[in-house]
Scaffold this active site. Structure first.
Site, short mmCIF file in Angstrom:
data_model
loop_
_atom_site.label_atom_id
_atom_site.label_comp_id
_atom_site.label_asym_id
_atom_site.label_seq_id
_atom_site.Cartn_x
_atom_site.Cartn_y
_atom_site.Cartn_z
CG ASP A 172 -6.83 -22.05 -26.48
OD1 ASP A 172 -6.10 -23.05 -26.38
OD2 ASP A 172 -6.55 -20.96 -25.97
CG LEU A 173 -12.66 -21.02 -28.90
CD1 LEU A 173 -13.37 -19.81 -29.48
CD2 LEU A 173 -13.40 -21.54 -27.68
#
Length: 399
Positions: A172-173
């Site tokens: 995600d990051l």
């Protein structure tokens, strides 16, 4: 007196039609670099991360972590009036970011083709798990699924043990960072051509791109890299070692650091062995080198070893937990721990963007919005709606 520096994205407007983590994280980066980010949220509920743990009063620390600095506008895209709000905002925006399943927004007339017809300069970013094309395009997935399928889990874990996920949602990051890179590139490209574009970003693609050195070893050697814990497959020593106080230190050496490290640890036999003077030799004799270092370091405390390594120029650092990182004097001196004031929670901690500009205004930590906090303001100021129209939209459930 010189003029106040401008934030580098002060002229950019982004409509965020997205939720959870990857896209919101990308947009938070843009917001604190100066962009106006209008986050479209579902009336009554908002981004589902507003309900995620941990909760602070009636708010979510998870939501706080990736939604600072935005304007929250509620619009129900299942209604025609809600969709009209999104279209009208997008007509006046530079960027739209969405992470709906493939084909969903086309059913609402909010796909790239429809919105590009109304704003040819629009940069439209579609973030999905597997992209708009390919055999997996319709599949569902979350961060850990992309970690698994993209290879990083296969590389993470102790020697001989099973796969382990990293302690943060890396897929995600890093996807958020990829998205920010892509749309900033597109903004610059638009200054060259005057045209917008569609960016098709797959979170799996993003993880595959991160394989870098592991893929390089496969291309060069046909090697499927094994799990090695904290050890590096191509450098020795580069690993974490246990100290006598129960703490850990990570040491990574190049050839110029080898002799100082051996002298520091009183490993005269290793220092005198010519086969170990190069990294290639130490990789070949990994087991012998690691055994000797592990034994020697086990007699040191973490702080003493770190201080001694610093004194002789050997790269080393303590394995800090989150509390230790946030209390670290260098981290504090660099301004990497900050806070914001929230109307219902009060003062709350935050991690700023890691940029220090000379020539532009630095990013500033802003607070995350309350659900729908900016709906009336945005509809009035950007779209010219009057109070009667706004009240009617609220009555019909469009906002």
């Amino acid at each position: 007196m010189s003029a106040t520096p401008t934030k580098p994205l002060a002229n950019v407007t982004v409509v965020e039609l997205a939720r959870v983590l990857a896209c919101p994280f990308a947009d938070m980066i843009l917001a604190e670099l100066g962009a106006t980010v209008i986050k479209i949220e579902q009336p009554g509920a908002g981004d589902e991360t507003r309900s995620f743990e941990p909760q602070v009063g009636d708010e979510s620390a998870y939501y706080f972590a990736c939604n600072r600095g935005k304007q929250s506008v509620t619009a129900n895209v299942k209604t025609e009036s809600g969709r009209r709000i999104v279209r009208e905002l997008t007509q006046r925006a530079d960027v739209l970011i969405e992470n709906f399943p493939v084909g969903t927004l086309a059913r609402y007339g909010l796909d790239h083709a429809a919105l590009r017809a109304e704003n040819e300069k629009l940069i439209y970013v579609s973030c999905t798990g597997f992209g708009q094309t390919g055999p997996y395009a319709k599949r569902k997935g979350y961060d850990t699924v992309f970690q698994a399928m993209g290879g990083i889990m296969s590389l993470t874990g102790e020697r001989g043990g099973g796969p382990v996920k990293p302690g943060l949602p890396i897929a995600d990051l890093t996807s958020g960072m990829w998205i920010a890179i892509g749309l900033l590139s597109a903004l610059n490209g638009r200054t060259l051509t005057g045209q917008g574009c569609h960016i098709d970003f797959s979170m799996l693609d993003g993880q595959v791109s991160l394989l870098t050195l592991a893929a390089g070893r496969y291309f060069a050697l046909g090697e499927v890299p094994p799990r090695l814990g904290t050890e590096h497959p191509g450098r020795v020593p580069s690993a974490t070692f246990a100290c006598n106080d129960g703490a850990y230190v990570h040491i990574t050496c190049s050839d110029q650091h080898w002799q100082p490290l051996c002298e520091l640890l009183s490993l005269q036999a290793l220092a005198a062995d010519p086969t170990l003077s190069t990294n290639a030799g130490r990789v070949e004799h990994r087991e012998r080198v690691m055994a000797a270092l592990t034994k020697a370091i086990s007699g040191w405390s973490r702080q003493a070893l770190c201080d001694a390594c610093d004194a002789v120029g050997v790269p080393a650092g303590p394995i800090n937990n989150v509390a230790e990182v946030l209390a670290d004097p260098h981290v504090r001196a660099r301004g990497m721990v900050s806070e914001f004031d929230h109307p219902s929670v009060g003062t709350f901690g935050a991690l700023p963007l890691p940029f220090k500009f000379d020539g532009f205004a630095n990013p500033e930590v802003a607070r995350p919005p309350l659900l729908g906090e900016h709906t009336d303001q945005v509809l009035r100021e950007r779209l010219g709606y009057d109070e009667q129209r706004i009240a009617a939209l609220r009555h019909e459930g469009a906002i």
